[in-house]
Enzyme design. Structure first.
Site, PDB file in Angstrom:
ATOM      1  N   CYS A   2       0.823  -1.204   0.000  1.00 23.44           N
ATOM      2  CA  CYS A   2       0.000   0.000   0.000  1.00 23.44           C
ATOM      3  C   CYS A   2       0.865   1.265   0.000  1.00 23.44           C
ATOM      4  O   CYS A   2       2.002   1.247   0.462  1.00 23.44           O
ATOM      5  CB  CYS A   2      -0.852   0.029   1.254  1.00 23.44           C
ATOM      6  SG  CYS A   2      -1.826  -1.443   1.490  1.00 23.44           S
ATOM      7  N   ARG A  27       5.160   0.164  -6.248  1.00 25.37           N
ATOM      8  CA  ARG A  27       5.176  -0.702  -5.063  1.00 25.37           C
ATOM      9  C   ARG A  27       4.176  -1.853  -5.191  1.00 25.37           C
ATOM     10  O   ARG A  27       4.202  -2.776  -4.388  1.00 25.37           O
ATOM     11  CB  ARG A  27       4.833   0.129  -3.828  1.00 25.37           C
ATOM     12  CG  ARG A  27       5.823   1.268  -3.603  1.00 25.37           C
ATOM     13  CD  ARG A  27       5.365   2.138  -2.482  1.00 25.37           C
ATOM     14  NE  ARG A  27       5.394   1.410  -1.227  1.00 25.37           N
ATOM     15  CZ  ARG A  27       6.403   1.403  -0.382  1.00 25.37           C
ATOM     16  NH1 ARG A  27       7.482   2.088  -0.651  1.00 25.37           N
ATOM     17  NH2 ARG A  27       6.349   0.725   0.728  1.00 25.37           N
ATOM     18  N   TRP A  74      -3.140  -2.638  -1.421  1.00 25.70           N
ATOM     19  CA  TRP A  74      -2.719  -3.996  -1.772  1.00 25.70           C
ATOM     20  C   TRP A  74      -3.516  -4.878  -0.835  1.00 25.70           C
ATOM     21  O   TRP A  74      -3.299  -4.863   0.375  1.00 25.70           O
ATOM     22  CB  TRP A  74      -1.226  -4.126  -1.507  1.00 25.70           C
ATOM     23  CG  TRP A  74      -0.523  -5.222  -2.223  1.00 25.70           C
ATOM     24  CD1 TRP A  74      -0.335  -5.319  -3.568  1.00 25.70           C
ATOM     25  CD2 TRP A  74       0.124  -6.358  -1.644  1.00 25.70           C
ATOM     26  NE1 TRP A  74       0.403  -6.443  -3.858  1.00 25.70           N
ATOM     27  CE2 TRP A  74       0.689  -7.101  -2.699  1.00 25.70           C
ATOM     28  CE3 TRP A  74       0.284  -6.823  -0.350  1.00 25.70           C
ATOM     29  CZ2 TRP A  74       1.400  -8.273  -2.506  1.00 25.70           C
ATOM     30  CZ3 TRP A  74       0.986  -7.991  -0.149  1.00 25.70           C
ATOM     31  CH2 TRP A  74       1.549  -8.717  -1.218  1.00 25.70           C
ATOM     32  N   ASN A 100      -1.718   1.953   5.924  1.00 22.03           N
ATOM     33  CA  ASN A 100      -0.843   0.863   5.480  1.00 22.03           C
ATOM     34  C   ASN A 100      -0.579  -0.009   6.688  1.00 22.03           C
ATOM     35  O   ASN A 100      -0.391   0.518   7.789  1.00 22.03           O
ATOM     36  CB  ASN A 100       0.510   1.401   5.007  1.00 22.03           C
ATOM     37  CG  ASN A 100       0.419   2.136   3.702  1.00 22.03           C
ATOM     38  OD1 ASN A 100      -0.647   2.217   3.096  1.00 22.03           O
ATOM     39  ND2 ASN A 100       1.544   2.699   3.266  1.00 22.03           N
ATOM     40  N   GLY A 101      -0.521  -1.316   6.502  1.00 24.68           N
ATOM     41  CA  GLY A 101      -0.256  -2.201   7.632  1.00 24.68           C
ATOM     42  C   GLY A 101      -1.450  -3.105   7.877  1.00 24.68           C
ATOM     43  O   GLY A 101      -2.356  -3.194   7.043  1.00 24.68           O
ATOM     44  N   GLU A 481      20.161 -16.581  -6.401  1.00 23.66           N
ATOM     45  CA  GLU A 481      19.635 -15.265  -6.756  1.00 23.66           C
ATOM     46  C   GLU A 481      19.162 -15.251  -8.214  1.00 23.66           C
ATOM     47  O   GLU A 481      18.108 -14.703  -8.541  1.00 23.66           O
ATOM     48  CB  GLU A 481      20.705 -14.195  -6.491  1.00 23.66           C
ATOM     49  CG  GLU A 481      20.359 -12.792  -6.964  1.00 23.66           C
ATOM     50  CD  GLU A 481      19.059 -12.237  -6.420  1.00 23.66           C
ATOM     51  OE1 GLU A 481      18.491 -12.789  -5.464  1.00 23.66           O
ATOM     52  OE2 GLU A 481      18.577 -11.233  -6.987  1.00 23.66           O
ATOM     53  N   LYS A 485      15.433 -14.426  -9.559  1.00 23.07           N
ATOM     54  CA  LYS A 485      15.169 -13.361 -10.540  1.00 23.07           C
ATOM     55  C   LYS A 485      14.336 -13.903 -11.688  1.00 23.07           C
ATOM     56  O   LYS A 485      13.367 -13.293 -12.122  1.00 23.07           O
ATOM     57  CB  LYS A 485      16.522 -12.852 -11.053  1.00 23.07           C
ATOM     58  CG  LYS A 485      16.737 -11.417 -11.226  1.00 23.07           C
ATOM     59  CD  LYS A 485      16.845 -10.530 -10.041  1.00 23.07           C
ATOM     60  CE  LYS A 485      15.898 -10.707  -8.933  1.00 23.07           C
ATOM     61  NZ  LYS A 485      16.239 -10.076  -7.680  1.00 23.07           N
ATOM     62  N   GLU A 488      10.691 -14.647 -10.605  1.00 23.81           N
ATOM     63  CA  GLU A 488       9.911 -13.443 -10.303  1.00 23.81           C
ATOM     64  C   GLU A 488       9.421 -12.735 -11.553  1.00 23.81           C
ATOM     65  O   GLU A 488       8.285 -12.291 -11.607  1.00 23.81           O
ATOM     66  CB  GLU A 488      10.783 -12.440  -9.542  1.00 23.81           C
ATOM     67  CG  GLU A 488      10.983 -12.739  -8.102  1.00 23.81           C
ATOM     68  CD  GLU A 488      11.856 -11.687  -7.463  1.00 23.81           C
ATOM     69  OE1 GLU A 488      11.398 -11.065  -6.511  1.00 23.81           O
ATOM     70  OE2 GLU A 488      13.000 -11.482  -7.922  1.00 23.81           O
ATOM     71  N   HIS A 504      22.609 -36.281  -5.393  1.00 20.25           N
ATOM     72  CA  HIS A 504      21.761 -36.654  -4.264  1.00 20.25           C
ATOM     73  C   HIS A 504      20.280 -36.416  -4.555  1.00 20.25           C
ATOM     74  O   HIS A 504      19.483 -36.367  -3.631  1.00 20.25           O
ATOM     75  CB  HIS A 504      22.209 -35.909  -3.001  1.00 20.25           C
ATOM     76  CG  HIS A 504      23.632 -36.182  -2.651  1.00 20.25           C
ATOM     77  ND1 HIS A 504      24.049 -37.388  -2.143  1.00 20.25           N
ATOM     78  CD2 HIS A 504      24.759 -35.435  -2.799  1.00 20.25           C
ATOM     79  CE1 HIS A 504      25.366 -37.359  -1.966  1.00 20.25           C
ATOM     80  NE2 HIS A 504      25.816 -36.179  -2.363  1.00 20.25           N
ATOM     81  N   LYS A 599       6.886  -4.062  -3.775  1.00 13.20           N
ATOM     82  CA  LYS A 599       8.272  -3.644  -3.555  1.00 13.20           C
ATOM     83  C   LYS A 599       8.700  -3.859  -2.106  1.00 13.20           C
ATOM     84  O   LYS A 599       9.389  -4.744  -1.816  1.00 13.20           O
ATOM     85  CB  LYS A 599       8.484  -2.206  -4.016  1.00 13.20           C
ATOM     86  CG  LYS A 599       9.946  -1.747  -3.965  1.00 13.20           C
ATOM     87  CD  LYS A 599      10.878  -2.538  -4.869  1.00 13.20           C
ATOM     88  CE  LYS A 599      12.333  -2.122  -4.770  1.00 13.20           C
ATOM     89  NZ  LYS A 599      13.218  -3.135  -5.368  1.00 13.20           N
TER      90      LYS A 599
HETATM   91  C1  F6R Z   1      13.507  -9.890  -5.102  1.00 14.27           C
HETATM   92  C2  F6R Z   1      13.139  -8.887  -4.135  1.00 14.27           C
HETATM   93  C3  F6R Z   1      12.714  -9.330  -2.778  1.00 14.27           C
HETATM   94  C4  F6R Z   1      13.379  -8.432  -1.718  1.00 14.27           C
HETATM   95  C5  F6R Z   1      12.867  -8.776  -0.318  1.00 14.27           C
HETATM   96  C6  F6R Z   1      13.570  -7.968   0.755  1.00 14.27           C
HETATM   97  O1  F6R Z   1      13.854  -9.337  -6.334  1.00 14.27           O
HETATM   98  O2  F6R Z   1      13.189  -7.724  -4.424  1.00 14.27           O
HETATM   99  O3  F6R Z   1      13.024 -10.673  -2.564  1.00 14.27           O
HETATM  100  O4  F6R Z   1      14.756  -8.604  -1.802  1.00 14.27           O
HETATM  101  O5  F6R Z   1      11.491  -8.560  -0.239  1.00 14.27           O
HETATM  102  O6  F6R Z   1      13.409  -6.601   0.547  1.00 14.27           O
HETATM  103  P1  F6R Z   1      14.379  -5.548   1.201  1.00 14.27           P
HETATM  104  O7  F6R Z   1      15.720  -5.756   0.641  1.00 14.27           O
HETATM  105  O8  F6R Z   1      13.780  -4.208   0.891  1.00 14.27           O
HETATM  106  O9  F6R Z   1      14.378  -5.840   2.685  1.00 14.27           O
END
Ligand code: F6R
Length: 604
Positions: A2, A27, A74, A100-101, A481, A485, A488, A504, A599
């Site tokens: 949000c 976001r 959201w 928000n929350g 990672e 990526k 996602e 294994h 985000k």
């Molecule tokens: C992946 C991504 C998320 C964030 C995670 C932590 O591309 O962006 O996995 O890395 O939500 O977010 P931060 O780093 O803001 O604590």
């Protein structure tokens, strides 16, 4: 997640709020709404499921006012709909709240209010707050809001308007970011500086348990109990333009390309050639304390956790301190043993991820020392930590993290070098690492030049339904990672495994339709990694290798420049960011806003 925007001043408020909401779109959200205080003093609301442009199309021609608050939602309690979109009003329409929350005891409060005759217009937890504030007869709006907040349990960043108090907006924070923007005879509020920077760069970030009253030419901050707090505005360093797309089609592409400058920034001013070390001003850890550290525990979520895994290896290699990384979201729920000789490091791009913040708060309650490796200056985790370092990646707008991952790993390399040089890393090794760090921006530039080739490869692999990512020791977090990526942004299922574990179990998956992406650095494990490629090839698996030289057993190799062994993981992930990007592009995905993701995850 949000987003909140609010304004009080002399300008026409609706366009300002819509522009602010657009800046928060990145976001992730599913509905939006706005409330303004109209000429007659009435609160006028417009809400819409869907995008901000849908909301904009519903705003009536005459919608004038100079005070208002707005929100992108959201969904948590109740599906995305016009009714569930914020702002929420009390029954008489005198109070409007954006939130928000999550209010944890919402259903209990809702039952009580319903028994008292309140009829709810939405399924949200937030509406409870609007009714609680509306029913209060305390003298001031501030008291009404704090009275309502005392009844709720959970997290919130809220902004409140009241018909009887048209000269103010009251805001409060507990666990969800609230930033005040201080202008000339006008005040702003938002959940993210991105919504403010085009208007003012003077900001005040509220702490948990803090509230604020904004009037057109004045603001004050205080606790929920009413004691005044000191709030000195700070200047946001990030330029408004850094939030723009800068000629790229997506923020993800822009942010991948920006890594050359971003890495340069995290290194700038920190290298000390004379003593073959680095200076990290904000650590608040003197050499004696640093030498007494027996173990380092790194906590983060998602991409930041993966950066922490590489960080742990760098610390073990360069400083010879046992180190490991764990998802903060797991750590905080397992009643961990908090050891006084362990240094804890919290990693977060946003500095607001709730699971990381909660882990930091729990650690501090138990007397631990916590450092923060954070991107957003003044964010909750940065403030809560005892010290730390900023990663200076600049604003990261795309939901998936790219440049911040790279900068965080570089920041870990700096921390590892600093700790190593006050323990037993030699001058020669210190110099070697410094030279390696200096080579990074140029080498990233070289990798970026291979984009056309990576784009072609991505097209060839985009039909896969699933992909396996493998790496060994330094390469394993890179594989994890890269797999995150890809899933996602492209929605292709991807799984990462240590190459050493192939036999294994995962080898059973290998067949022509299951490509493997293998991280194959030219280090002491090269032959072992090659053996894994042989095993895959023998089972007719397709292989895309990321390596320092073409790999005979691979169908394709993306060749990356060699750095020092310890620093290679920083570079090897970058072509795979481009690979994920171009795969998603080939599949027509909404790259900057992948489905179901937000985000910064400021709720549990
Ligand atoms: C992946 C991504 C998320 C964030 C995670 C932590 O591309 O962006 O996995 O890395 O939500 O977010 P931060 O780093 O803001 O604590």
């Amino acid at each position: 997640m949000c987003g909140i925007v609010g304004y009080i001043g002399r300008r026409d408020v609706a366009p300002l709020l819509l522009e602010g909401l657009q800046r928060l779109e990145y976001r992730g959200y599913d509905s939006a709404g706005v409330v303004i205080s109209g000429k007659s003093g009435d609160l006028r609301t417009v809400k819409a499921k869907g995008r901000v442009r849908e909301l904009e199309s519903r705003i009536p021609k005459r919608f004038a006012g100079t005070t208002g608050i707005a929100h992108t939602r959201w969904a948590t309690h109740g599906a995305p709909s016009d009714e569930n979109a914020h702002p929420h009003l009390d029954t008489a329409g005198t109070v409007a709240v954006v939130h928000n929350g999550i209010i944890d005891n919402a259903s209990e409060l809702r039952a009580k209010l319903t028994a008292d005759g309140v009829v709810f217009a939405s399924e949200t937890d937030t509406e409870v707050l609007a009714h609680l504030i509306g029913r209060s007869d305390a003298e001031t709006l501030e008291k009404r809001v704090s009275e309502a907040l005392r009844a709720v349990e959970g997290t919130y960043g809220i902004a409140v308007m009241h018909k009887e108090f048209p000269d103010r907006i009251v805001v409060a924070r507990n666990g969800s970011p609230v930033v005040l923007g201080i202008g000339e005879k006008e005040m702003f509020v938002a959940s993210d500086v991105a919504a403010l920077v085009t208007h003012t760069r003077q900001v005040v970030t509220l702490g948990d348990g803090e509230m604020a009253t904004l009037k057109a030419d004045d603001f004050r901050t205080y606790t929920t109990e009413g004691s005044l707090t000191t709030a000195t505005p700070t200047t946001v360093e990030w330029e408004a333009e850094s939030y723009d797309m800068g000629g790229h089609d997506t923020y993800m592409h822009k942010e991948i390309v920006e890594q050359v400058e971003a890495v340069d920034r995290v290194l700038r001013g920190r290298i000390d050639d004379r003593f073959a070390t680095v200076h990290l001003g904000g650590l608040n850890l003197d050499p004696g304390e640093a030498r007494r550290v027996r173990r380092i525990k790194i906590l983060g979520c998602g991409t930041s956790y993966h950066a922490g895994q590489i960080g742990a290896q760098l610390i073990e290699e360069l400083a010879r301190i046992p180190a490991d990384a764990e998802p903060a979201s797991e750590f905080r729920y397992r009643n961990p043993v908090v050891d006084p000789d362990t240094l804890y490091v919290a990693v977060s791009q946003s500095g607001e991820t709730y699971d990381v913040l909660a882990a930091v708060q729990e650690l501090k309650r138990k007397g631990a020392r916590v450092l923060g490796i954070v991107n957003v200056v003044g964010s909750a985790i940065a403030r809560e930590a005892d010290g730390g370092t900023y990663v200076h990646a600049g604003p990261e707008v795309c939901v998936v993290s790219t440049k911040c991952f790279t900068n965080t790993v570089v920041a870990f390399a700096l921390l590892a070098l600093h700790l190593g040089r006050i323990r037993d890393l030699s001058v020669a090794d210190g110099k070697r690492i410094i030279e390696g760090l200096r080579r990074l921006p140029g080498q990233i530039d070289e990798i970026l030049k291979t984009e056309p080739e990576i784009k072609q490869l991505a097209k060839q692999y985009a039909d896969a339904r699933s992909m396996l990512f493998i790496g060994r020791v330094r390469g394993y977090p890179v594989a994890r990672e890269a797999s995150l990526k890809l899933k996602e942004v492209s929605y292709i299922h991807a799984e990462a495994y240590p190459a050493s574990e192939l036999k294994h179990g995962p080898l059973a998956l290998i067949e022509p339709a299951m490509p493997t992406v293998a991280i194959v650095p030219d280090d002491d494990l090269l032959e072992k990694n090659r053996a894994a490629l042989e095993e895959i090839k023998a089972r007719s698996g397709r292989i895309l290798a990321v390596a320092h030289q073409p790999q005979e057993k691979a169908d394709h190799t993306i060749v990356v420049p060699k750095n020092e062994d310890e620093l290679d993981p920083i570079l090897m992930g970058i072509p795979l960011q481009l690979f994920a990007y171009h795969t998603a592009l080939a599949l027509g995905r909404d790259i900057d806003k992948p489905r179901n993701l937000a985000k910064s995850v400021t709720v549990e």
